[in-house]
Design a protein around this motif. Structure first.
Motif, PDB file in Angstrom:
ATOM      1  N   ILE A 143       0.855  -1.200   0.000  1.00  0.00           N
ATOM      2  CA  ILE A 143       0.000   0.000   0.000  1.00  0.00           C
ATOM      3  C   ILE A 143       0.882   1.237   0.000  1.00  0.00           C
ATOM      4  CG2 ILE A 143      -0.259   0.229   2.532  1.00  0.00           C
ATOM      5  CD1 ILE A 143      -3.345   0.656   1.957  1.00  0.00           C
ATOM      6  N   GLY A 145       3.472   3.774  -0.955  1.00  0.00           N
ATOM      7  CA  GLY A 145       4.647   3.677  -1.814  1.00  0.00           C
ATOM      8  C   GLY A 145       4.995   2.253  -2.219  1.00  0.00           C
ATOM      9  N   SER A 146       4.459   1.287  -1.520  1.00  0.00           N
ATOM     10  CA  SER A 146       4.737  -0.103  -1.875  1.00  0.00           C
ATOM     11  C   SER A 146       3.702  -0.638  -2.857  1.00  0.00           C
ATOM     12  CB  SER A 146       4.767  -0.961  -0.608  1.00  0.00           C
ATOM     13  OG  SER A 146       5.790  -0.495   0.242  1.00  0.00           O
ATOM     14  N   SER A 195       6.429  -4.420   1.554  1.00  0.00           N
ATOM     15  CA  SER A 195       6.248  -3.499   2.682  1.00  0.00           C
ATOM     16  C   SER A 195       7.614  -3.175   3.262  1.00  0.00           C
ATOM     17  CB  SER A 195       5.363  -4.142   3.753  1.00  0.00           C
ATOM     18  OG  SER A 195       5.300  -3.301   4.874  1.00  0.00           O
ATOM     19  N   LYS A 196       7.961  -1.914   3.219  1.00  0.00           N
ATOM     20  CA  LYS A 196       9.257  -1.508   3.769  1.00  0.00           C
ATOM     21  C   LYS A 196       9.354  -1.949   5.231  1.00  0.00           C
ATOM     22  CE  LYS A 196      12.056   2.522   4.779  1.00  0.00           C
ATOM     23  NZ  LYS A 196      12.214   3.963   4.740  1.00  0.00           N
ATOM     24  N   THR A 197       8.323  -1.675   6.006  1.00  0.00           N
ATOM     25  CA  THR A 197       8.368  -1.969   7.445  1.00  0.00           C
ATOM     26  C   THR A 197       7.933  -3.391   7.771  1.00  0.00           C
ATOM     27  OG1 THR A 197       6.104  -1.175   7.597  1.00  0.00           O
ATOM     28  CG2 THR A 197       7.854   0.419   8.081  1.00  0.00           C
ATOM     29  N   THR A 200       2.806  -2.911   8.200  1.00  0.00           N
ATOM     30  CA  THR A 200       1.626  -2.128   7.809  1.00  0.00           C
ATOM     31  C   THR A 200       0.372  -2.996   7.870  1.00  0.00           C
ATOM     32  OG1 THR A 200       3.021  -0.748   6.435  1.00  0.00           O
ATOM     33  CG2 THR A 200       0.683  -0.692   5.941  1.00  0.00           C
ATOM     34  N   GLN A 338       0.579  10.998  -3.436  1.00  0.00           N
ATOM     35  CA  GLN A 338       1.367  10.521  -2.294  1.00  0.00           C
ATOM     36  C   GLN A 338       2.731  11.210  -2.276  1.00  0.00           C
ATOM     37  OE1 GLN A 338       3.171   6.654  -2.101  1.00  0.00           O
ATOM     38  NE2 GLN A 338       3.285   6.689   0.113  1.00  0.00           N
ATOM     39  N   GLU A 342       2.371  13.645   0.817  1.00  0.00           N
ATOM     40  CA  GLU A 342       2.958  13.005   1.995  1.00  0.00           C
ATOM     41  C   GLU A 342       4.330  13.622   2.275  1.00  0.00           C
ATOM     42  OE1 GLU A 342       1.999   8.683   3.244  1.00  0.00           O
ATOM     43  OE2 GLU A 342       4.028   8.546   2.449  1.00  0.00           O
ATOM     44  N   GLN A 494       6.706  11.221   7.549  1.00  0.00           N
ATOM     45  CA  GLN A 494       5.245  11.225   7.344  1.00  0.00           C
ATOM     46  C   GLN A 494       4.533  10.915   8.648  1.00  0.00           C
ATOM     47  OE1 GLN A 494       7.220   9.032   5.206  1.00  0.00           O
ATOM     48  NE2 GLN A 494       7.236   7.654   6.958  1.00  0.00           N
ATOM     49  N   VAL A 497       0.560  10.417   9.284  1.00  0.00           N
ATOM     50  CA  VAL A 497      -0.298   9.251   9.017  1.00  0.00           C
ATOM     51  C   VAL A 497      -0.431   8.365  10.253  1.00  0.00           C
ATOM     52  CG1 VAL A 497       0.239   9.249   6.551  1.00  0.00           C
ATOM     53  CG2 VAL A 497       1.605   7.856   8.109  1.00  0.00           C
ATOM     54  N   LYS A 501      -3.668   5.677  12.290  1.00  0.00           N
ATOM     55  CA  LYS A 501      -3.328   4.246  12.414  1.00  0.00           C
ATOM     56  C   LYS A 501      -3.518   3.812  13.863  1.00  0.00           C
ATOM     57  CE  LYS A 501       0.434   3.986   9.014  1.00  0.00           C
ATOM     58  NZ  LYS A 501       1.867   3.758   8.863  1.00  0.00           N
TER      59      LYS A 501
HETATM   60  O1  F6P Z   1       1.246   5.181   6.031  1.00  0.00           O
HETATM   61  C1  F6P Z   1       2.119   5.794   5.184  1.00  0.00           C
HETATM   62  C2  F6P Z   1       3.212   4.862   4.746  1.00  0.00           C
HETATM   63  O2  F6P Z   1       4.174   4.764   5.725  1.00  0.00           O
HETATM   64  C3  F6P Z   1       3.814   5.342   3.434  1.00  0.00           C
HETATM   65  O3  F6P Z   1       4.769   6.295   3.605  1.00  0.00           O
HETATM   66  C4  F6P Z   1       4.307   4.069   2.866  1.00  0.00           C
HETATM   67  O4  F6P Z   1       4.553   4.189   1.506  1.00  0.00           O
HETATM   68  C5  F6P Z   1       3.151   3.153   3.193  1.00  0.00           C
HETATM   69  O5  F6P Z   1       2.723   3.579   4.454  1.00  0.00           O
HETATM   70  C6  F6P Z   1       3.465   1.695   3.208  1.00  0.00           C
HETATM   71  O6  F6P Z   1       4.460   1.393   4.118  1.00  0.00           O
HETATM   72  P1  F6P Z   1       5.197   0.008   4.105  1.00  0.00           P
HETATM   73  O7  F6P Z   1       5.918  -0.109   2.811  1.00  0.00           O
HETATM   74  O8  F6P Z   1       6.107   0.018   5.270  1.00  0.00           O
HETATM   75  O9  F6P Z   1       4.148  -1.065   4.223  1.00  0.00           O
END
Ligand code: F6P
Length: 535
Positions: A143, A145-146, A195-197, A200, A338, A342, A494, A497, A501
C-alpha cells in the motif's frame, strides 16, 4: 521566502494575454529541455524579472548546498536521522553514493542483480509453483509507496509487458483481494508482499489472506514456492514465514514513496523484464544528472518547484492539477498525490516551529480528454484558479496515430483556451454573427465568455517510454525536494499518518465489544449503528 514572494506577487499585474502580445518569442523563450522532456512554462504568470527573483530566493535558501547534501548522503531526513538516497537506486557502477563515508554502490548493484535473477527465473520458468506450473500472474500486496509506483508504471508501460501479468492489491477492503484473485489460478500465482516496514496493517492483513488462499487451494506446504517479500525488515519477514532467499531487501535511506526503483519494483521486473526496468532507471538517472548539473534557469525540477511556490505563497492558489493526455498515465495523479502531499504536506519546519506560510497544495487530476467532460468547466469558469501540469507525447504508445493527434490537439487547445479565454465582447459578437438577437446575445454573453489567464505548464516527450517515464517521475521527485528546501520542511518523514493508524488499532476491538467509550459520542454512535446493522 514568504515576504519576498508576497512582495513580488503584489507587484504582479500582467495577464498571459499581455505577456504573449508583448513578446512574440515567449513561446520559445520560456521552454527548457532535459532528459527527454520538454517543459513549456510560457503560460505562467512570470516574466524574466520574476524568474530571476525566484531563483535568488531559492539560492538564498541555500539550495545548492542542500542539493549537495541530498546526493552526498547526509542525513537530510532530520526527524528520522537518515540520508535520503533514492537516486542511488538508479546508479551505475561508476557513480558515487556514500552513507557514513562508505560506498553503497556495490550493495545497490547486488540487490538489483539478485532481484533481476529472480525475475528472470520466474519469467523463464526455472522457478515454478508448488505443482510444477509456470507462474502466469504476480500479485503485489502493498500500500502507499509499496503499491502506487509499481501499479502506476505497470499501467503506463502495459504494451511492454511480456511476462506474468501483474496485479496489485492494496486496500484492506476485502473486495480488492477477492476481486483480484477471482480471475487468477493459485497454481500459477506468485505473491509479492511489498512493505518496507513489514508491519503495515492493511498489507499484513492481505498477506495473511493470500497465504490462506494458497494454503486452501494447494496445501500449507505450497506457501514457500508462492511467496516472496520486498522489505527492509528481515526479522518480520522471517517471522511471517518467508525464507531469506525469498526476501529482497533495501535500505532505510529509501523512503516508501520513493521506493519504486528498489526491489519494491520486483513486480515490474517480472512483468516487463529486467531490461525494461533498467531503461526506467536510466531515464530517472538522466533526470538526476539534469537536476544536479543544469543551470537553475533551465533546470526542469527547479522551474516546476518555483512555479508551485510562486502560486501557493504569492497568490494563495490551493491546488495543482496533473492532467496527463495519455490514458496509460491514468494512475500518475494518484502516485503524485502521495509523493507530493505526503512529502510536503507539513506545517512544522525543520527546526520544529510552525510555519507562517502555506506548504503543499492539493494535487489532483485525471487523464485528458475525460477530464474535459467533467471538471474542466470549473477550470475555465469557476472562481478557483488551478494551475495545471499538462503531460503529452508526440507519438502514441500504440499504433493509433490518428487518435493520438486528436488527443494532442485537445490538450493544446485546452491550455490555449485556459490562458487566453474569450472576452464578453467576442462571445457577444459571435452570437450576433450566428443570427442571435442582440438581446439574447447580451443575456448569454456573460455565461459564454471565459476570463482566461489560467496558468499551465506543458510537459512533452517524444513518446511514453521507460526512459521518459523514469525521467518524468524523477523530475517530480526533485521538484518535491526543491519545494521542501523553499518551505524549509522535512520532505522525507510522514508522522501525519500515524495518529489515524493508532486510533484504528484502539478502535478495532470496540466492533467486537460494542464499547467505544474512549471515543467521541459521534464515533461511539457510529460504531453502535454499524454493529446494529452488521449482517
Ligand atoms: O502510512 C504511510 C506509509 O508509511 C507510506 O509512507 C508508505 O509508503 C506506506 O505507508 C506503506 O508502508 P510500508 O511499505 O512500510 O508497508
Amino acid at each position: 521566502m514568504k515576504d519576498q514572494i508576497n512582495a513580488l506577487a503584489n507587484q504582479w499585474n500582467q495577464s498571459l494575454k499581455d505577456l504573449f502580445e508583448h513578446d512574440s518569442e515567449r513561446g520559445s523563450r520560456f521552454v527548457t529541455m532535459g532528459a527527454g522532456l520538454r517543459l513549456d512554462y510560457s503560460k505562467h504568470w512570470i516574466d524574466q524579472a520574476v524568474f530571476e527573483a525566484l531563483f535568488d530566493i531559492l539560492v538564498n535558501c541555500d539550495f545548492v548546498a542542500k542539493r549537495d547534501q541530498l546526493f552526498g548522503g547526509e542525513k537530510v531526513n532530520v526527524t528520522e536521522d537518515r540520508p535520503v538516497l533514492h537516486p542511488a537506486l538508479r546508479a551505475q557502477a561508476n557513480d558515487a553514493f556514500h552513507v557514513n563515508g562508505v560506498s553503497i554502490i556495490s550493495d545497490v548493484l547486488q540487490a538489483r542483480d539478485r532481484a533481476y535473477t529472480f525475475a528472470d527465473q520466474i519469467r523463464d520458468g526455472s522457478l515454478v509453483g508448488a505443482t510444477g506450473k509456470k507462474f502466469t500472474d504476480v500479485v503485489n500486496i502493498g500500500i502507499g509507496g509499496s503499491d502506487l509506483g509499481p501499479l502506476m508504471i505497470s499501467e503506463a508501460l502495459k504494451p511492454l509487458i511480456d511476462g506474468p501479468r501483474p496485479h496489485y492489491v492494496s486496500n484492506v477492503d476485502g473486495a480488492h483481494f477477492h476481486d483480484t484473485v477471482a480471475a487468477i489460478d493459485p497454481e500459477t500465482t506468485l505473491f509479492l508482499i511489498a512493505s518496507k516496514t513489514f508491519t503495515t496493517q492493511e498489507t499484513m492483513h492481505n498477506a495473511s489472506k493470500a497465504q490462506q488462499w494458497i494454503s486452501e487451494a494447494l496445501g500449507h506446504g505450497a506457501i514457500a514456492s508462492h511467496f516472496a517479500a520486498l522489505s527492509t525488515n528481515t526479522d518480520a519477514v522471517s517471522a511471517f514465514g518467508i525464507p531469506k532467499e525469498r526476501m529482497f531487501g533495501f535500505w532505510d535511506w529509501v523512503g516508501g514513496r520513493y521506493s519504486v526503483w528498489s526491489t519494491i519494483g520486483l513486480s515490474l521486473m517480472i512483468a516487463l523484464g529486467p531490461g525494461v526496468f533498467d531503461r526506467l532507471l536510466h531515464g530517472a538517472r538522466e533526470m538526476d544528472l539534469h537536476f544536479r548539473e543544469s543551470p537553475l534557469s533551465s533546470n526542469i525540477p527547479v522551474i516546476m518547484a518555483l512555479l508551485g511556490v510562486w502560486y501557493r505563497n504569492g497568490f494563495g492558489l490551493q491546488t495543482l492539477a496533473v492532467l496527463p493526455y495519455e490514458q496509460r498515465l491514468h494512475r500518475l495523479p494518484a502516485y503524485l498525490q502521495q509523493m507530493e502531499m505526503e512529502s510536503n504536506g507539513k506545517r512544522i519546519d525543520r527546526e520544529g516551529q510552525a510555519v507562517a506560510y502555506d506548504t503543499c497544495p492539493v494535487i489532483w487530476g485525471e487523464p485528458g480528454t475525460n477530464g474535459q467532460h467533467a471538471f474542466f468547466q470549473l477550470l475555465h469558469q469557476g472562481t478557483l484558479i488551478c494551475p495545471i501540469d499538462f503531460i503529452l507525447s508526440a507519438n502514441p504508445s500504440n499504433t493509433d496515430s490518428e487518435s493520438h493527434v486528436l488527443l494532442n490537439a485537445n490538450c493544446l487547445a485546452q491550455s490555449e483556451s485556459l490562458a487566453f479565454g474569450k472576452s464578453h465582447e467576442q462571445a457577444y459578437q459571435e452570437m450576433v454573427e450566428q443570427g442571435m438577437s442582440a438581446a439574447q446575445a447580451g443575456r448569454l454573453a456573460p455565461h459564454r465568455s471565459f476570463p482566461g489567464n489560467r496558468p499551465s505548464s506543458t510537459i512533452m516527450m517524444t513518446q511514453l517510454t521507460p526512459e521518459t517515464l523514469g525521467a518524468l517521475i524523477a523530475a517530480y521527485e526533485h521538484k518535491v525536494f526543491t519545494q521542501g528546501v523553499l518551505w524549509n520542511v522535512n520532505s522525507y518523514d510522514q508522522w501525519g499518518v500515524e495518529l489515524g493508524k493508532a486510533q484504528c488499532n484502539a478502535l478495532r476491538p470496540s466492533f467486537d465489544s460494542g464499547c467505544a467509550s474512549d471515543f467521541s459520542s459521534s464515533t461511539q454512535e457510529g460504531v453502535r449503528w454499524l454493529r446494529k446493522n452488521m449482517h
